[in-house]
Design a protein around this motif. Structure first.
Motif, PDB file in Angstrom:
ATOM      1  N   GLN A 387     -26.994 -18.288 -36.596  1.00  0.00           N
ATOM      2  CA  GLN A 387     -28.107 -17.334 -36.609  1.00  0.00           C
ATOM      3  C   GLN A 387     -29.241 -17.792 -37.525  1.00  0.00           C
ATOM      4  O   GLN A 387     -30.372 -17.301 -37.415  1.00  0.00           O
ATOM      5  CB  GLN A 387     -27.628 -15.947 -37.070  1.00  0.00           C
ATOM      6  CG  GLN A 387     -26.358 -15.433 -36.419  1.00  0.00           C
ATOM      7  CD  GLN A 387     -26.380 -15.494 -34.906  1.00  0.00           C
ATOM      8  OE1 GLN A 387     -27.283 -14.978 -34.274  1.00  0.00           O
ATOM      9  NE2 GLN A 387     -25.377 -16.139 -34.328  1.00  0.00           N
ATOM     10  N   TYR A 388     -28.939 -18.731 -38.408  1.00  0.00           N
ATOM     11  CA  TYR A 388     -29.944 -19.231 -39.358  1.00  0.00           C
ATOM     12  C   TYR A 388     -30.436 -20.635 -38.999  1.00  0.00           C
ATOM     13  O   TYR A 388     -31.190 -21.242 -39.759  1.00  0.00           O
ATOM     14  CB  TYR A 388     -29.361 -19.242 -40.779  1.00  0.00           C
ATOM     15  CG  TYR A 388     -29.001 -17.860 -41.276  1.00  0.00           C
ATOM     16  CD1 TYR A 388     -29.940 -17.074 -41.932  1.00  0.00           C
ATOM     17  CD2 TYR A 388     -27.723 -17.339 -41.058  1.00  0.00           C
ATOM     18  CE1 TYR A 388     -29.610 -15.798 -42.383  1.00  0.00           C
ATOM     19  CE2 TYR A 388     -27.386 -16.064 -41.498  1.00  0.00           C
ATOM     20  CZ  TYR A 388     -28.338 -15.294 -42.157  1.00  0.00           C
ATOM     21  OH  TYR A 388     -28.015 -14.036 -42.591  1.00  0.00           O
ATOM     22  N   LEU A 389     -29.997 -21.132 -37.860  1.00  0.00           N
ATOM     23  CA  LEU A 389     -30.372 -22.496 -37.456  1.00  0.00           C
ATOM     24  C   LEU A 389     -31.236 -22.430 -36.197  1.00  0.00           C
ATOM     25  O   LEU A 389     -30.776 -22.638 -35.083  1.00  0.00           O
ATOM     26  CB  LEU A 389     -29.113 -23.336 -37.212  1.00  0.00           C
ATOM     27  CG  LEU A 389     -28.270 -23.638 -38.450  1.00  0.00           C
ATOM     28  CD1 LEU A 389     -26.941 -24.267 -38.048  1.00  0.00           C
ATOM     29  CD2 LEU A 389     -29.012 -24.560 -39.407  1.00  0.00           C
ATOM     30  N   PRO A 484     -33.087 -21.729 -23.870  1.00  0.00           N
ATOM     31  CA  PRO A 484     -32.766 -20.298 -23.898  1.00  0.00           C
ATOM     32  C   PRO A 484     -33.472 -19.532 -22.781  1.00  0.00           C
ATOM     33  O   PRO A 484     -34.391 -20.047 -22.132  1.00  0.00           O
ATOM     34  CB  PRO A 484     -33.306 -19.874 -25.264  1.00  0.00           C
ATOM     35  CG  PRO A 484     -34.506 -20.761 -25.456  1.00  0.00           C
ATOM     36  CD  PRO A 484     -34.107 -22.096 -24.865  1.00  0.00           C
ATOM     37  N   ALA A 485     -33.035 -18.314 -22.591  1.00  0.00           N
ATOM     38  CA  ALA A 485     -33.751 -17.427 -21.683  1.00  0.00           C
ATOM     39  C   ALA A 485     -35.125 -17.136 -22.285  1.00  0.00           C
ATOM     40  O   ALA A 485     -35.315 -17.228 -23.507  1.00  0.00           O
ATOM     41  CB  ALA A 485     -32.958 -16.136 -21.491  1.00  0.00           C
ATOM     42  N   VAL A 490     -34.088 -20.503 -29.948  1.00  0.00           N
ATOM     43  CA  VAL A 490     -33.162 -21.615 -29.735  1.00  0.00           C
ATOM     44  C   VAL A 490     -32.310 -21.746 -30.991  1.00  0.00           C
ATOM     45  O   VAL A 490     -32.798 -22.186 -32.038  1.00  0.00           O
ATOM     46  CB  VAL A 490     -33.911 -22.936 -29.459  1.00  0.00           C
ATOM     47  CG1 VAL A 490     -32.911 -24.048 -29.148  1.00  0.00           C
ATOM     48  CG2 VAL A 490     -34.903 -22.772 -28.328  1.00  0.00           C
ATOM     49  N   LEU A 491     -31.061 -21.332 -30.888  1.00  0.00           N
ATOM     50  CA  LEU A 491     -30.140 -21.417 -32.018  1.00  0.00           C
ATOM     51  C   LEU A 491     -29.157 -22.548 -31.760  1.00  0.00           C
ATOM     52  O   LEU A 491     -28.639 -22.684 -30.651  1.00  0.00           O
ATOM     53  CB  LEU A 491     -29.387 -20.095 -32.197  1.00  0.00           C
ATOM     54  CG  LEU A 491     -30.256 -18.853 -32.408  1.00  0.00           C
ATOM     55  CD1 LEU A 491     -29.381 -17.612 -32.553  1.00  0.00           C
ATOM     56  CD2 LEU A 491     -31.156 -19.012 -33.634  1.00  0.00           C
ATOM     57  N   TRP A 494     -24.311 -26.223 -36.518  1.00  0.00           N
ATOM     58  CA  TRP A 494     -24.539 -27.101 -37.670  1.00  0.00           C
ATOM     59  C   TRP A 494     -24.430 -28.568 -37.242  1.00  0.00           C
ATOM     60  O   TRP A 494     -25.221 -29.406 -37.674  1.00  0.00           O
ATOM     61  CB  TRP A 494     -23.541 -26.787 -38.779  1.00  0.00           C
ATOM     62  CG  TRP A 494     -23.819 -27.549 -40.046  1.00  0.00           C
ATOM     63  CD1 TRP A 494     -23.294 -28.750 -40.414  1.00  0.00           C
ATOM     64  CD2 TRP A 494     -24.720 -27.170 -41.089  1.00  0.00           C
ATOM     65  NE1 TRP A 494     -23.808 -29.162 -41.624  1.00  0.00           N
ATOM     66  CE2 TRP A 494     -24.683 -28.201 -42.069  1.00  0.00           C
ATOM     67  CE3 TRP A 494     -25.544 -26.076 -41.308  1.00  0.00           C
ATOM     68  CZ2 TRP A 494     -25.450 -28.145 -43.242  1.00  0.00           C
ATOM     69  CZ3 TRP A 494     -26.308 -26.017 -42.472  1.00  0.00           C
ATOM     70  CH2 TRP A 494     -26.253 -27.048 -43.417  1.00  0.00           C
ATOM     71  N   ASP A 495     -23.476 -28.869 -36.361  1.00  0.00           N
ATOM     72  CA  ASP A 495     -23.333 -30.239 -35.873  1.00  0.00           C
ATOM     73  C   ASP A 495     -24.577 -30.684 -35.112  1.00  0.00           C
ATOM     74  O   ASP A 495     -25.044 -31.816 -35.271  1.00  0.00           O
ATOM     75  CB  ASP A 495     -22.108 -30.359 -34.964  1.00  0.00           C
ATOM     76  CG  ASP A 495     -20.806 -30.384 -35.747  1.00  0.00           C
ATOM     77  OD1 ASP A 495     -20.857 -30.554 -36.980  1.00  0.00           O
ATOM     78  OD2 ASP A 495     -19.740 -30.232 -35.123  1.00  0.00           O
ATOM     79  N   ASP A 496     -25.123 -29.790 -34.284  1.00  0.00           N
ATOM     80  CA  ASP A 496     -26.329 -30.143 -33.529  1.00  0.00           C
ATOM     81  C   ASP A 496     -27.529 -30.303 -34.457  1.00  0.00           C
ATOM     82  O   ASP A 496     -28.395 -31.150 -34.230  1.00  0.00           O
ATOM     83  CB  ASP A 496     -26.624 -29.074 -32.477  1.00  0.00           C
ATOM     84  CG  ASP A 496     -25.733 -29.202 -31.249  1.00  0.00           C
ATOM     85  OD1 ASP A 496     -25.152 -30.284 -31.051  1.00  0.00           O
ATOM     86  OD2 ASP A 496     -25.618 -28.225 -30.494  1.00  0.00           O
ATOM     87  N   ALA A 497     -27.586 -29.484 -35.489  1.00  0.00           N
ATOM     88  CA  ALA A 497     -28.667 -29.619 -36.467  1.00  0.00           C
ATOM     89  C   ALA A 497     -28.561 -30.963 -37.187  1.00  0.00           C
ATOM     90  O   ALA A 497     -29.578 -31.627 -37.451  1.00  0.00           O
ATOM     91  CB  ALA A 497     -28.614 -28.474 -37.472  1.00  0.00           C
TER      92      ALA A 497
END
Length: 713
Positions: A387-389, A484-485, A490-491, A494-497
């Protein structure tokens, strides 16, 4: 990862071969109308006309570029003047400009916007590109001129960058059969021509399975999945003509969150099997026979030059130097990695038992129960962290990091100023923050779509050089985040960040280049991942966390308690992450050390993993049948270990920052980082460059400490 070019041609001196190449005599008037061959116009020293490119133009553009480039090479090879650096090496560096431009369009059509029409043309062009490249790499007159310059430079060394170009050029030609007799050259060329087609077919088969194995869900099959993921899956299904259902595509960006959160175990198994069986479905798109043939041809080719195996040939100009050195590193880490997996599986099995699930952990359970263990051990919910990424805020974090370390400023380019190939692509201008000097443009293509290859990568459309006047850099980062819709944030995980920071590290490596000649923008494969892996560390710094990790709805900063949990869990699941990666790297190396005669790829993979005591609860990160790093070309063949080699450097270099007065934002350490590890690119030996930065060679102990593994004497 840095994306390899569609086919490494002369400036990269790739492995291609000679036979006959029929010069294509296009009508010059007609070719002047082909946008792909034209010089780039517009602002910023000219930019690619991505908005005007057409698949139907690519074939004649490539053929025209090859013809023009061969004319450049013939002129160099037949020069009657005595060979010297200027009329031979620098002339090669300056050749083939039209083809250079065309290959940028080719790369986009291949990786970002592939289509059946393009793939058909790509299959037709692959052997022609091989023949073209061989006309250069095995041109006897050309090589004799290169050799003459090289021999003279051994007696009277040239200026440092000139000498480096000469050394690299001579070595590449030598490694690619320039010293072979005519009969062996002919066979060498035939092998490369066949390989070029096999690589193309391998890639097409993987893409086919990614596009065609889609799992469609009903509304009662969504338990455990987040609201944002469900909305995105609904939109993807609608786009695919399956309105009212929810699509789980056969890509990592869709598979990974589904396996982590979906409560329906049977569906997890189905999605897992779809993903890990790509290229291994026993149908017309099966890659097993193709891989076996690739291995045979690679071994035969290097045997022509006297090498015992492909790995021995490939690693001679890498940091590792020998397969034995690479294997020693991997096997030094492997026991600790699989030992940690056993601990992780035991923890997951306990959670499953306590929950009354009555199962034994299988590969499609690993992510699901690992997430439950994470919550139990660290009270850390990955979905809460997500939610924070936000992608937009993470992009700002990239720019913040670039400013602090490199003094770069990123400014959005007004829409319509720079052509893009897809509406989701955005462009920023990069300048020096203090002087305002223009450095280049950064393109971002963030979302997954049909026709785009999976994964994340970085590439350049133009690199910095100054031997014909100073050029700016056009660099691109490409991701596969699930779009996203409409109206949704776009969330990302952590791995993707972390991967987002990683690929941006490649872009910063491009932007910081300070080399004179194009060849020096290349790299040593087990070193070029180091810079990008190092940049991942800035995601975890307090400055980035406190400034850019805010809740996507409320804008509230991430709670300190959640940050503490994230940092405490930093070594969580390292058994899984390290083992799945190392398994692929070990299979890559062992396949190329083995006798490929009558090799059964499935059996070899299965038996080798058994010998290594591979835990049954998880797969290789890339199973052999879809291991594009290794079998869609040669960039990472016997070199996938390079991520681990680079990570030793990364962990060691991170300690240098951790020990500095101002930590990861210490100006003196950052200046050394740019000066010795980013700006030189391949203008100096990587080991020497690292010693200039660190004052010594890297040590493996930092890597083991970072992963929470025991350090043995």
């Amino acid at each position: 990862m840095k994306k390899p070019q569609p086919l490494q041609y002369i400036k990269a001196i790739s492995i291609c071969a000679l036979i006959t190449f029929t010069n294509c005599k296009q009508d010059p008037t007609k070719m002047s109308e082909n946008i792909l061959t034209q010089e780039w116009n517009g602002p910023y020293q000219g930019v690619p006309a991505f908005d005007k490119m057409k698949v139907t133009d690519i074939k004649e553009a490539i053929e025209f570029g090859m013809t023009e480039s061969l004319a450049d090479i013939d002129k160099i090879a037949n020069n009657t003047e005595a060979p010297n650096f200027t009329n031979t090496i620098a002339a090669i560096e300056a050749s083939g400009k039209t083809l250079d431009r065309v290959f940028n369009y080719y790369g986009i059509l291949s990786s970002n916007m592939s289509s059946p029409a393009f793939r058909s043309i790509q299959s037709e062009l692959a052997p022609k590109l091989s023949e073209y490249s061989s006309k250069i790499t095995q041109n006897e007159k050309l090589f004799q001129r290169i050799k003459a310059v090289y021999d003279a430079s051994q007696e009277t060394p040239l200026e440092l960058q000139e000498q480096r170009v000469v050394d690299l050029t001579y070595k590449k030609y030598e490694m690619n059969g320039a010293n072979l007799d005519p009969a062996k050259k002919e066979r060498y060329a035939a092998i490369n021509k066949e390989l070029s087609s096999l690589y193309n077919t391998f890639s097409d088969n993987v893409l086919h399975d990614e596009e065609n194995y889609v799992t469609y869900l009903n509304a009662d099959q969504l338990d455990g999945l987040s609201e944002g993921f469900i909305k995105s899956a609904a939109k993807i299904a609608t786009d695919k003509g399956q309105d009212g259902t929810y699509a789980i595509t056969n890509t990592r960006s869709s598979m990974d969150p589904f396996l982590t959160y979906a409560t329906n175990r049977a569906l997890r198994k189905q999605v897992w099997e779809n993903y890990y069986s790509r290229g291994d479905n026993g149908d017309d798109f099966d890659n097993n026979a193709i891989i076996a043939q690739i291995l045979k041809l690679r071994k035969e080719r290097v045997a022509l030059m006297g090498y015992n195996n492909y790995a021995e040939w490939r690693l001679q100009d890498r940091m590792a130097k020998t397969p034995e050195n690479a294997m020693d590193l991997m096997m030094a880490v492997w026991p600790a990695a699989i030992g940690r997996v056993a601990e992780e599986v035991a923890d997951m099995q306990t959670v499953a038992n306590d929950n009354g699930d009555n199962i034994t952990i299988e590969p499609w359970d690993y992510r699901f129960y690992a997430e439950k263990v994470r919550k139990k051990k660290y009270d850390l919910d990955s979905d809460e962290v997500k939610q924070y990424l936000q992608l937009d805020k993470l992009t700002e974090a990239l720019f913040f990091t670039a400013e602090k370390l490199f003094n770069y400023k990123f400014t959005p380019v007004k829409e319509g100023t720079v052509p893009v190939f897809q509406e989701d692509v955005h462009v920023w201008e990069v300048t020096d923050k203090d002087s305002g000097k223009h450095i280049g443009l950064w393109y971002l293509d963030p979302f997954a779509r049909e026709g785009k290859r999976s994964g994340a990568w970085a590439t350049t459309y133009r690199s910095y050089t100054n031997f014909e006047g100073e050029t700016n850099v056009l660099a691109s980062n490409n991701s596969n985040f699930v779009k996203p819709a409409p109206g949704e944030a776009v969330l990302v995980s952590w791995d993707d960040a972390t991967t987002f920071f990683h690929e941006f590290g490649h872009a910063l490596h491009f932007f910081s280049s300070n080399v004179k000649y194009p060849t020096l923008n290349g790299g040593v494969r087990d070193y070029t991942e180091f810079q990008s892996q190092l940049l991942e560390r800035w995601l975890s710094t307090d400055q980035v966390i406190n400034k850019f990790l805010v809740h996507y709805k409320t804008g509230a900063p991430i709670p300190a308690s959640l940050v503490t949990k994230i940092k405490k869990a930093a070594t969580f699941n390292q058994g899984f992450g390290t083992t799945e990666y190392l398994a692929s790297a070990l299979i890559d190396m062992k396949l190329h050390l083995a006798d490929p005669t009558n090799i059964d790829i499935d059996a070899f993979e299965r038996e080798t993993l058994a010998e290594l005591k591979m835990p049954k609860e998880l797969p290789m990160r890339h199973r052999t049948q879809h291991f594009g790093h290794v079998f869609s070309g040669e960039g990472y063949a016997t070199a996938y270990y390079g991520y681990m080699w680079a990570d030793v450097l990364t962990s060691d270099a991170s300690e240098a920052f951790a020990e500095a007065p101002d930590g990861f934002y210490d100006k003196e350490t950052a200046d050394k980082l740019v000066k010795y590890l980013f700006a030189p690119r391949n203008a100096m030996d990587p080991a020497e460059a690292y010693r200039l930065f660190r004052g010594r060679d890297a040590k493996i102990e930092a890597l083991m400490k970072d992963r929470g593994f025991p350090i043995t004497e």
